[in-house]
Design a protein around this motif. Sequence first.
Motif: not given
Length: 66
Positions: A43-46, A50-52
Amino acid sequence: MELRDKIKRDIDSLNEDLLLEVEKYIKALKSESLKGKREFETLNLKGKFDDVDIRSLAYEQQDGSC
């Protein structure tokens, strides 16, 4: 060639439904060998996660709701 002949004999004894499954499997094997590796749908979650640290975030939300 013994293995190839044995596989052919086994395939000849299968019913039509199983032959369709064998065909799908052979196509999958061929496509994987051509690609070199499997591709997974993503999925592309934009960049939202990424840093979570998703695991700790999920546990925090779970603890608060109990």
